[in-house]
Design a protein around this motif. Sequence first.
Motif, PDB file in Angstrom:
ATOM      1  N   ASP A  66       0.857  -1.194   0.000  1.00 40.67           N
ATOM      2  CA  ASP A  66       0.000   0.000   0.000  1.00 40.67           C
ATOM      3  C   ASP A  66       0.894   1.246   0.000  1.00 40.67           C
ATOM      4  OD1 ASP A  66      -1.568   2.220   0.771  1.00 40.67           O
ATOM      5  OD2 ASP A  66      -2.973   0.923   1.846  1.00 40.67           O
ATOM      6  N   PRO A  67       0.899   2.013  -1.099  1.00 40.55           N
ATOM      7  CA  PRO A  67       1.817   3.156  -1.157  1.00 40.55           C
ATOM      8  C   PRO A  67       1.528   4.216  -0.110  1.00 40.55           C
ATOM      9  CG  PRO A  67       0.379   3.102  -3.094  1.00 40.55           C
ATOM     10  CD  PRO A  67       0.151   1.835  -2.357  1.00 40.55           C
ATOM     11  N   ALA A  68       0.274   4.394   0.269  1.00 37.71           N
ATOM     12  CA  ALA A  68      -0.053   5.397   1.284  1.00 37.71           C
ATOM     13  C   ALA A  68       0.486   4.984   2.650  1.00 37.71           C
ATOM     14  CB  ALA A  68      -1.561   5.614   1.348  1.00 37.71           C
ATOM     15  N   ARG A  69       0.323   3.716   2.973  1.00 39.83           N
ATOM     16  CA  ARG A  69       0.844   3.234   4.256  1.00 39.83           C
ATOM     17  C   ARG A  69       2.368   3.273   4.273  1.00 39.83           C
ATOM     18  NH1 ARG A  69      -1.546  -2.515   5.053  1.00 39.83           N
ATOM     19  NH2 ARG A  69      -0.037  -2.498   6.781  1.00 39.83           N
ATOM     20  N   PHE A  70       2.993   2.922   3.155  1.00 39.94           N
ATOM     21  CA  PHE A  70       4.446   2.980   3.094  1.00 39.94           C
ATOM     22  C   PHE A  70       4.939   4.412   3.274  1.00 39.94           C
ATOM     23  CE2 PHE A  70       8.257   3.878   0.595  1.00 39.94           C
ATOM     24  CZ  PHE A  70       9.178   3.083   1.273  1.00 39.94           C
ATOM     25  N   ALA A  71       4.299   5.352   2.599  1.00 42.13           N
ATOM     26  CA  ALA A  71       4.710   6.749   2.712  1.00 42.13           C
ATOM     27  C   ALA A  71       4.542   7.250   4.144  1.00 42.13           C
ATOM     28  CB  ALA A  71       3.901   7.616   1.747  1.00 42.13           C
ATOM     29  N   GLN A  72       3.467   6.838   4.790  1.00 41.34           N
ATOM     30  CA  GLN A  72       3.252   7.246   6.175  1.00 41.34           C
ATOM     31  C   GLN A  72       4.327   6.666   7.088  1.00 41.34           C
ATOM     32  OE1 GLN A  72      -0.247   5.726   8.349  1.00 41.34           O
ATOM     33  NE2 GLN A  72      -0.640   7.849   8.935  1.00 41.34           N
ATOM     34  N   LEU A  73       4.631   5.370   6.921  1.00 44.64           N
ATOM     35  CA  LEU A  73       5.630   4.745   7.780  1.00 44.64           C
ATOM     36  C   LEU A  73       7.013   5.330   7.545  1.00 44.64           C
ATOM     37  CD1 LEU A  73       6.521   2.712   9.856  1.00 44.64           C
ATOM     38  CD2 LEU A  73       6.523   0.943   8.082  1.00 44.64           C
ATOM     39  N   LEU A  74       7.409   5.467   6.281  1.00 43.94           N
ATOM     40  CA  LEU A  74       8.723   6.038   6.008  1.00 43.94           C
ATOM     41  C   LEU A  74       8.793   7.479   6.498  1.00 43.94           C
ATOM     42  CD1 LEU A  74      11.509   5.549   4.770  1.00 43.94           C
ATOM     43  CD2 LEU A  74      10.617   6.462   2.617  1.00 43.94           C
ATOM     44  N   GLY A  75       7.700   8.224   6.361  1.00 42.91           N
ATOM     45  CA  GLY A  75       7.676   9.594   6.853  1.00 42.91           C
ATOM     46  C   GLY A  75       7.836   9.665   8.358  1.00 42.91           C
ATOM     47  N   ASP A  76       7.119   8.795   9.085  1.00 45.35           N
ATOM     48  CA  ASP A  76       7.253   8.784  10.541  1.00 45.35           C
ATOM     49  C   ASP A  76       8.657   8.360  10.956  1.00 45.35           C
ATOM     50  OD1 ASP A  76       4.666   9.626  10.952  1.00 45.35           O
ATOM     51  OD2 ASP A  76       3.937   7.712  11.757  1.00 45.35           O
ATOM     52  N   VAL A  77       9.179   7.319  10.324  1.00 44.52           N
ATOM     53  CA  VAL A  77      10.521   6.849  10.671  1.00 44.52           C
ATOM     54  C   VAL A  77      11.558   7.933  10.406  1.00 44.52           C
ATOM     55  CG1 VAL A  77      12.336   5.246   9.934  1.00 44.52           C
ATOM     56  CG2 VAL A  77      10.048   4.388  10.477  1.00 44.52           C
ATOM     57  N   THR A  78      11.394   8.664   9.305  1.00 44.37           N
ATOM     58  CA  THR A  78      12.358   9.719   8.980  1.00 44.37           C
ATOM     59  C   THR A  78      12.269  10.872   9.968  1.00 44.37           C
ATOM     60  OG1 THR A  78      12.280   9.138   6.625  1.00 44.37           O
ATOM     61  CG2 THR A  78      13.109  11.331   7.194  1.00 44.37           C
ATOM     62  N   SER A  79      11.060  11.412  10.163  1.00 41.18           N
ATOM     63  CA  SER A  79      10.922  12.619  10.983  1.00 41.18           C
ATOM     64  C   SER A  79      10.993  12.346  12.477  1.00 41.18           C
ATOM     65  CB  SER A  79       9.607  13.327  10.650  1.00 41.18           C
ATOM     66  OG  SER A  79       8.496  12.509  10.983  1.00 41.18           O
ATOM     67  N   ARG A  80      10.508  11.189  12.895  1.00 44.25           N
ATOM     68  CA  ARG A  80      10.407  10.930  14.332  1.00 44.25           C
ATOM     69  C   ARG A  80      11.571  10.109  14.879  1.00 44.25           C
ATOM     70  NH1 ARG A  80       3.854   9.667  14.907  1.00 44.25           N
ATOM     71  NH2 ARG A  80       3.200  11.771  14.254  1.00 44.25           N
TER      72      ARG A  80
END
Length: 205
Positions: free
Chosen positions: A155-169
């Motif tokens: 799921d590209p939306a879920r992947f983008a959310q997870l990678l975004g959280d991992v990157t920023s947080r």
Amino acid sequence: MDNDAYLVTCRRSGAQLLVDAPADPDRLLALVREGSGSARLDIVVVTHRHGDHLGALASVVAVTGARVAAGAADADAIEEATGCPVTVRLRHGDHVRVGHLTLDVVALRGHTPGSVALALTEDLPARAPGSVARRTHLFTGDSLFPGGVGGTQGDPARFAQLLGDVTSRVFDRYRDDTCVHPGHGDATTLGTERPHLAAWAARGW
């Protein structure tokens, strides 16, 4: 692949926190007794709602009376699967205290909606008089591994959310010497993984 579970013990008070209770309750309870000299376990933090991370939860709680904590968005599913009330529903920025230790809650959404990581920062012997050295340990469940983030079922939306959280947080907040302790497999450090963030984004998993 075998699951990892982690026991955090406050050496001053004997209080203990277990990260995930995947299976083999006798082995987990032996670990708890080894850590404190008794069956004292104050809290179990379930990193996410998947069954391979909570198969021993009911047995461990029945013996120890430990409270259960989990990400708020996964808590109902964990209760339904295990019959254990999730009395501490975690959100990003919360803190979990065990004795004199404080662990920071880092929500890493995407693998599941309520996936959480825990960050424990310890003081180390300083090399220079008057200075304090610190090192952080991240217990990431299935959200961050050596070589990439956790699965998001294409799921590209879920992947983008997870990678975004991992990157920023995670990567934008913690130093390269931060130890990452995942829910499966070997540990790594943020410094080892940081150069590969762009490649993870490009491949989409």
